[in-house]
Design an enzyme around this catalytic site. Sequence first.
Site, PDB file in Angstrom:
ATOM      1  N   HIS A 116     -10.151  -6.946  -1.645  1.00 17.23           N
ATOM      2  CA  HIS A 116     -11.137  -6.772  -0.570  1.00 17.23           C
ATOM      3  C   HIS A 116     -12.360  -6.107  -1.205  1.00 17.23           C
ATOM      4  O   HIS A 116     -12.397  -4.888  -1.402  1.00 17.23           O
ATOM      5  CB  HIS A 116     -10.581  -5.890   0.547  1.00 17.23           C
ATOM      6  CG  HIS A 116      -9.480  -6.511   1.343  1.00 17.23           C
ATOM      7  ND1 HIS A 116      -9.680  -7.589   2.188  1.00 17.23           N
ATOM      8  CD2 HIS A 116      -8.164  -6.215   1.425  1.00 17.23           C
ATOM      9  CE1 HIS A 116      -8.538  -7.929   2.755  1.00 17.23           C
ATOM     10  NE2 HIS A 116      -7.595  -7.112   2.308  1.00 17.23           N
ATOM     11  N   ASP A 146     -11.786 -11.090   0.198  1.00 18.18           N
ATOM     12  CA  ASP A 146     -12.986 -11.333   0.978  1.00 18.18           C
ATOM     13  C   ASP A 146     -14.089 -10.469   0.361  1.00 18.18           C
ATOM     14  O   ASP A 146     -13.812  -9.578  -0.435  1.00 18.18           O
ATOM     15  CB  ASP A 146     -12.801 -11.038   2.483  1.00 18.18           C
ATOM     16  CG  ASP A 146     -12.098  -9.719   2.793  1.00 18.18           C
ATOM     17  OD1 ASP A 146     -11.372  -9.656   3.803  1.00 18.18           O
ATOM     18  OD2 ASP A 146     -12.283  -8.744   2.025  1.00 18.18           O
ATOM     19  N   GLU A 150       0.808  -1.229   0.000  1.00 14.47           N
ATOM     20  CA  GLU A 150       0.000   0.000   0.000  1.00 14.47           C
ATOM     21  C   GLU A 150       0.839   1.277   0.000  1.00 14.47           C
ATOM     22  O   GLU A 150       0.629   2.203   0.776  1.00 14.47           O
ATOM     23  CB  GLU A 150      -0.959  -0.031   1.202  1.00 14.47           C
ATOM     24  CG  GLU A 150      -1.858  -1.261   1.189  1.00 14.47           C
ATOM     25  CD  GLU A 150      -2.706  -1.428   2.445  1.00 14.47           C
ATOM     26  OE1 GLU A 150      -2.791  -0.483   3.256  1.00 14.47           O
ATOM     27  OE2 GLU A 150      -3.282  -2.512   2.634  1.00 14.47           O
TER      28      GLU A 150
HETATM   29  O1  G3I Z   1      -2.174  -8.980  19.155  1.00 13.93           O
HETATM   30  C1  G3I Z   1      -2.712  -7.777  19.750  1.00 13.93           C
HETATM   31  C2  G3I Z   1      -3.303  -8.091  21.106  1.00 13.93           C
HETATM   32  O2  G3I Z   1      -2.260  -8.523  21.984  1.00 13.93           O
HETATM   33  C3  G3I Z   1      -3.984  -6.835  21.667  1.00 13.93           C
HETATM   34  O3  G3I Z   1      -4.624  -7.146  22.890  1.00 13.93           O
HETATM   35  C4  G3I Z   1      -5.037  -6.362  20.650  1.00 13.93           C
HETATM   36  C5  G3I Z   1      -5.770  -5.129  21.140  1.00 13.93           C
HETATM   37  O4  G3I Z   1      -5.237  -3.986  20.546  1.00 13.93           O
HETATM   38  O5  G3I Z   1      -4.388  -6.049  19.392  1.00 13.93           O
HETATM   39  C6  G3I Z   1      -3.788  -7.218  18.848  1.00 13.93           C
HETATM   40  O6  G3I Z   1      -3.169  -6.878  17.627  1.00 13.93           O
HETATM   41  C7  G3I Z   1      -4.098  -6.608  16.570  1.00 13.93           C
HETATM   42  C8  G3I Z   1      -3.798  -7.570  15.418  1.00 13.93           C
HETATM   43  O7  G3I Z   1      -4.613  -7.265  14.276  1.00 13.93           O
HETATM   44  C9  G3I Z   1      -4.034  -9.016  15.807  1.00 13.93           C
HETATM   45  O8  G3I Z   1      -5.397  -9.183  16.114  1.00 13.93           O
HETATM   46  C10 G3I Z   1      -3.882  -5.171  16.125  1.00 13.93           C
HETATM   47  O9  G3I Z   1      -4.308  -4.298  17.151  1.00 13.93           O
HETATM   48  C11 G3I Z   1      -4.696  -4.908  14.864  1.00 13.93           C
HETATM   49  O10 G3I Z   1      -4.372  -3.618  14.342  1.00 13.93           O
HETATM   50  C12 G3I Z   1      -4.331  -5.945  13.793  1.00 13.93           C
HETATM   51  O11 G3I Z   1      -5.176  -5.707  12.669  1.00 13.93           O
HETATM   52  C13 G3I Z   1      -4.696  -6.311  11.457  1.00 13.93           C
HETATM   53  C14 G3I Z   1      -4.500  -5.174  10.416  1.00 13.93           C
HETATM   54  O12 G3I Z   1      -4.134  -5.744   9.148  1.00 13.93           O
HETATM   55  C15 G3I Z   1      -3.409  -4.204  10.838  1.00 13.93           C
HETATM   56  O13 G3I Z   1      -2.175  -4.880  10.911  1.00 13.93           O
HETATM   57  C16 G3I Z   1      -5.740  -7.306  10.964  1.00 13.93           C
HETATM   58  O14 G3I Z   1      -5.808  -8.411  11.844  1.00 13.93           O
HETATM   59  C17 G3I Z   1      -5.380  -7.772   9.566  1.00 13.93           C
HETATM   60  O15 G3I Z   1      -6.428  -8.583   9.014  1.00 13.93           O
HETATM   61  C18 G3I Z   1      -5.173  -6.582   8.630  1.00 13.93           C
HETATM   62  O16 G3I Z   1      -4.772  -7.074   7.375  1.00 13.93           O
HETATM   63  C19 G3I Z   1      -4.512  -6.072   6.376  1.00 13.93           C
HETATM   64  C20 G3I Z   1      -3.303  -6.521   5.565  1.00 13.93           C
HETATM   65  O17 G3I Z   1      -2.197  -6.703   6.406  1.00 13.93           O
HETATM   66  C21 G3I Z   1      -3.020  -5.532   4.437  1.00 13.93           C
HETATM   67  N1  G3I Z   1      -4.203  -5.352   3.595  1.00 13.93           N
HETATM   68  C22 G3I Z   1      -5.401  -4.929   4.335  1.00 13.93           C
HETATM   69  C23 G3I Z   1      -5.726  -5.935   5.441  1.00 13.93           C
HETATM   70  C24 G3I Z   1      -6.977  -5.546   6.191  1.00 13.93           C
HETATM   71  O18 G3I Z   1      -6.762  -4.342   6.864  1.00 13.93           O
END
Ligand code: G3I
Length: 353
Positions: free
Chosen positions: A235, A266, A157
Site C-alpha cells: 500500500h 495500491d 500484520e
Molecule cells: O459489510 C458491512 C456493512 O453491512 C455495514 O453497513 C458497514 C458499515 O459499518 O460496514 C460493512 O463492513 C465493512 C467492510 O469493510 C465491508 O465494506 C467494515 O465496516 C470495514 O471495516 C471493512 O473495511 C475493510 C478493512 O480491511 C477492515 O477489514 C476494507 O474493506 C478492506 O479493504 C481492508 O483491507 C485491509 C486488508 O484486509 C489487510 N491489509 C490492509 C487493508 C486495508 O486496510
Amino acid sequence: MASQTRRRLWLFAILFLLGAHMTTAQESPLSLRELAAQNDFRIGAAVYTSHLNDPAHAETLSREFNMLTPENEAKFCELQAQPGQFDFRRLDQLVAFAQQHDMEVHGHTLVWHQCLPSWVANGQFSRDEAIGILRDHIYTVVGRYQGRIPIWDVVNEGIADGGSGLRDTPWHAMIGDDYIELAFRFAHEADPNALLFYNDYGAEAMNAKSDAIYAMVSDFVERGVPIHGVGLQAHFTLNTINSGSIARNIQRLGELGLQVQITEMDVRYEGDTTADILSQQADDYREMLQTCLDSDYCTAFIVWGVTDKFSWLRGANLGFFNNPIVEPLLFDDNYQPKPAYHALLDALGQYSD
Ligand code: G3I
C-alpha cells in the site's frame, strides 16, 4: 469464367481474409491475464462480493486477473461473528465465481487483530481456551476450502510497526508469543497442501519491520514451522517506492526457500488527480511489478481492488489518509484502463516468452 480464373479468385479471396484476420488478431491487445499466463504468473485483485453485482466489475475481474483475494469475506468477523456460528455464504459465492472463471483464490486472512468479533477480542479467555478458539476457527475454515483455496494469509500484520516485536493484539495477549506459530501449524494440519503465508504492510523494503519479519520467518523455517511465503501488501504513497531495497528484501526471503507475493498494491496521493500523478502512479506500478518479475522468488502480483470507485481508500475516517476522490488502482470509476494498467501490460509484455 474459366475454372482456372475462378480458382485464382477464390485463392485471392481466402488469402485476403486470412491476412485481414491476422492483422486484426495481431492488433487486439492481450489482457494482463493472458500475458501473465505466458509466464505462469499470478496477477490478482481483491474483490468484495457485492461488487460482483456490477456486470462490468465481474467482466473486468475475470478478463484481466487469474487470482482473486476476498477483500473481507474470509476474515474472522465475517465468517464467525458469533461463537460456533459460521456463515460461509459470501465466501462460497466468491469461490464459486473463481471456479467458474478458472481463477485461484488467495485466502485472506485467518488471524488478524482487525475484524475480530467482540466475543473473541473481549472474551477474557485462558491461554488454552484461546488456543482452542484459534484451532477451531482455522480447522473449520481451512478444512472447508481444502482444494479450493490453495493459499492462505494465515496471520496478517502480527509484527509491530517499527519492528519492535510482536504487535500487541488480543491473540498475543491471550495466547502469548507462540500464537503465530500455532496458527501456521493448525492451518497445515487442516490442509497439508495449502501454501501458508505471513502478510504485512510497511515491510516491503529493507527496514526494521522487514528485519523483524525476516527474523521471525527465518526462525520458523529453521524449526520446521510450516510456512511457505511472505506477502508484501504494497500500500504505497505516490513516488515512494525504493525498488532496489525491496529487491534485496525479496531476495533474502527467497533464499530462505520462501515465496514472496505482492498482495495488496495500491498507490495513493492527496488532492486532485492530475496527468502527472497518473503518470507517476503508472511508473510506481511498473517498478513494483518489474521488481517482482525480475526476482526468482516473487510469484504473484495482486492489486487491492479492480476499480477506483470501490477502493477502501475512498472510505472516511481512515485516520492516516483522507482523499475521497483518490484514484489508487488500475481501472477508473467507469472501468476504463488507466496509465497504470498499460504500465503493467508493458512490464508483463517484456517478460513474456
Ligand atoms: O459489510 C458491512 C456493512 O453491512 C455495514 O453497513 C458497514 C458499515 O459499518 O460496514 C460493512 O463492513 C465493512 C467492510 O469493510 C465491508 O465494506 C467494515 O465496516 C470495514 O471495516 C471493512 O473495511 C475493510 C478493512 O480491511 C477492515 O477489514 C476494507 O474493506 C478492506 O479493504 C481492508 O483491507 C485491509 C486488508 O484486509 C489487510 N491489509 C490492509 C487493508 C486495508 O486496510
